[in-house]
Write an enzyme that holds these catalytic residues in place. Structure first.
Site, mmCIF file in Angstrom:
data_model
loop_
_atom_site.group_PDB
_atom_site.id
_atom_site.type_symbol
_atom_site.label_atom_id
_atom_site.label_comp_id
_atom_site.label_asym_id
_atom_site.label_seq_id
_atom_site.Cartn_x
_atom_site.Cartn_y
_atom_site.Cartn_z
ATOM 1 N N SER A 1 -9.575 -0.849 7.251
ATOM 2 C CA SER A 1 -9.118 -0.691 5.865
ATOM 3 C C SER A 1 -8.446 -1.896 5.229
ATOM 4 C CB SER A 1 -8.165 0.492 5.765
ATOM 5 O OG SER A 1 -8.904 1.680 5.663
ATOM 6 N N LYS B 1 0.842 -1.201 0.000
ATOM 7 C CA LYS B 1 0.000 0.000 0.000
ATOM 8 C C LYS B 1 0.877 1.250 0.000
ATOM 9 C CE LYS B 1 -3.950 1.878 2.654
ATOM 10 N NZ LYS B 1 -4.759 1.720 3.877
ATOM 11 N N SER C 1 -9.637 1.542 2.968
ATOM 12 C CA SER C 1 -8.837 2.322 2.067
ATOM 13 C C SER C 1 -7.747 1.543 1.330
ATOM 14 C CB SER C 1 -8.167 3.466 2.843
ATOM 15 O OG SER C 1 -7.289 2.927 3.814
HETATM 16 N N1 GLN Z 1 -12.783 3.828 6.550
HETATM 17 C C1 GLN Z 1 -12.150 4.280 7.746
HETATM 18 C C2 GLN Z 1 -11.804 5.744 7.624
HETATM 19 O O1 GLN Z 1 -12.158 6.292 6.654
HETATM 20 C C3 GLN Z 1 -10.964 3.429 8.057
HETATM 21 C C4 GLN Z 1 -9.764 3.815 7.311
HETATM 22 C C5 GLN Z 1 -8.600 2.954 7.637
HETATM 23 O O2 GLN Z 1 -8.710 1.921 8.302
HETATM 24 N N2 GLN Z 1 -7.448 3.394 7.214
HETATM 25 O O3 GLN Z 1 -11.210 6.327 8.470
#
Ligand code: GLN
Length: 489
Positions: free
Chosen positions: A187, A88, A163
């Protein structure tokens, strides 16, 4: 549904198969790299491109493959010998950009490498690409990258989740058998569920965060994706453990994640009622029941339990995470990293750089975080959220102390949704409803495929006490074997 045919896993093989063929001399690491790039090219050409990978360079990958050759001596070869992985793009790598999917870091090269990446290289893995993400890992759909959205491998109209959607889509499309992602609030698990693969969020402190660009430091953790449980377990094995460069990393010993019991006899699985609300899609509930039945057949007892503060999780997370983000992202000021937009004076430069460098969701989080931390509001929001966070963590402690070994829940309330369909940020935040609790409590959690609805993958989530990754992976493996092909139809 538009079937693009990219949903089949890893045509090049599992982590174990690749290692075996490379160490036996049947295939060269270079050959494996070529295979991965060929698959990526095939995916790029079809269905107007997945856009899972932001950066890759076959010459760099060939060099890594060549450097590996002398280390491939039979059984002593490293754990991930010749295994291609993608990383990532909020995890620092040397020799490739690290952009966090943001304009503010476009073309930025880190001077150092994340410990997790160095450990993968030490273990013989070959990093073949950096993957797309929602800007600074804020999002649940990988639509909010400055470099375009990533598509779902089974249907380009849908999102892959986020994400870490680029990593999930790359594994689901068979480009690599495993990948690194990051978790602040789901994420890894949420895109794993949407894409029909395995995703693991380790215990907070299990994996070094050194080189992971900070989003919300009390929640962030590097996580792993695998086409199968074994693939994810092998990658976790390579990266877990104390790192002197991250003071929050734990020195708890790392057990053998390849070891697991033959049955689930004696194991108590908790089914928390708050994760099966009456509004839950009955088809998701049915697939969860089928998975729980398999666990019973394997010898486990299933017990209904309660985690009474679950409903606080989304509001608490969306105070704590933006608060920490607003502080962490202050460093992107046009002076020290990446983009600089000059304007009148120093203050003008800060404002112009940050206004044009950050996208709308990141800006929203910074504003929200600054607000909840500001004098006069701190107690009402942030301090209160921290107290509620403790209640959520205590719920888990109590349920595990009462004799429950692991919890089972759906990973997400829906299957992959259409791109552009969640324009209200709060609707987007609700996709994290079953996943943010593990981050708030710091416990390990895993998502694995448990079936499909209208052709789209559904994930089941397992949660365990701190540092019980071995148990989590063991249960997941047995369930994966028991479901077999049913997990993917
Ligand atoms: N969807 C969550 C957010 O927008 C989690 C994001 C993540 O785990 N990096 O913060």
């Amino acid at each position: 549904m538009t079937e693009t045919g990219f949903g089949s896993h890893s045509p090049e093989g599992t982590v174990a198969e690749i290692r075996a063929s490379v160490t036996a001399g049947r295939r060269s690491p270079r050959d494996i790299v070529d295979h991965s790039f060929a698959r990526a090219a095939q995916v790029r050409a079809g269905a107007d491109g997945l856009n899972a990978i932001l950066w890759s360079d076959i010459a760099v990958a060939h060099n890594e493959a060549a450097a590996l050759e002398p280390r491939l001596n039979g059984p002593d070869a490293p754990l991930l010998a010749g295994v291609p992985i993608v990383v990532k793009d909020n995890i620092a790598t040397v020799g490739s950009p690290t952009t966090c999917g943001s304009r503010i870091l476009a073309g930025y090269h880190s001077p150092f490498e994340a410990t997790a990446v160095s450990r993968l290289r030490d273990a013989g893995a070959i990093a073949v690409g950096k993957t797309n993400l929602d800007e600074f890992a804020m999002g649940s759909s990988t639509e909010f990258s400055a470099f375009g959205r990533t598509k779902h491998p089974l249907d380009p109209r849908l999102v892959p989740g986020g994400s870490s959607g680029g990593s999930a889509a790359a594994v689901a499309a068979g480009i690599t058998p495993a990948a690194l992602g990051s978790e602040t609030g789901g994420s890894v698990r949420q895109p794993a569920a949407f894409c029909g693969i395995v995703g693991v969020k380790p215990t907070y402190g299990r994996v070094s965060r050194y080189g992971l660009v900070a989003f919300a430091s009390s929640l962030d953790q590097i996580g792993v994706f695998g086409a199968h449980v074994d693939d994810a377990a092998a990658v976790l094995q390579a990266i877990a453990g104390r790192d002197g460069l991250d003071a929050t990393s734990s020195d708890a010993p790392v057990p053998d994640y390849g070891e697991y019991p033959p049955t689930l006899r004696g194991l108590v699985i908790g089914k928390p009622r708050e994760y099966f609300p009456h509004q839950l899609d009955p088809r998701i509930a049915d697939l969860c029941e089928r998975a729980l039945d398999r666990c019973r057949e394997l010898g486990a007892a299933v017990r209904e339990v309660s985690l009474p503060h679950t409903e606080l999780a989304i509001p608490v997370y969306y105070i704590v995470a933006p608060a920490e983000a607003s502080s962490n992202l202050a460093r992107f000021d046009g002076v020290r990293y990446g983009l600089r937009v000059t304007d009148h004076g120093l203050r003008g430069m800060y404002e112009a750089t940050r206004s044009s460098g950050f996208g709308p969701e990141v800006t929203r989080r910074i504003l929200l975080g600054t607000y909840v931390l500001s004098a006069g509001y701190y107690d009402a929001y942030y301090a209160k959220a921290m107290r509620a966070r403790t209640l959520i963590a205590t719920d888990f402690d109590e349920v595990f102390r009462s004799g429950v070994d692991v919890l089972f829940t759906p990973t997400t309330p829906t299957t992959a949704f259409a791109a552009g369909s969640r324009t209200d940020p709060y609707q987007m935040y609700l996709s994290d409803i079953f996943t943010v609790t593990a981050n708030l409590a710091g416990i390990p959690a895993l998502s694995l495929p448990i079936g499909r609805i209208d052709g789209l993958p559904v994930g089941g989530q397992l949660l365990a006490p701190h540092f019980a990754e071995q148990r989590l992976l063991g249960v997941a493996r047995l369930l994966e074997h028991s479901l077999g092909a049913e997990a993917h139809r």
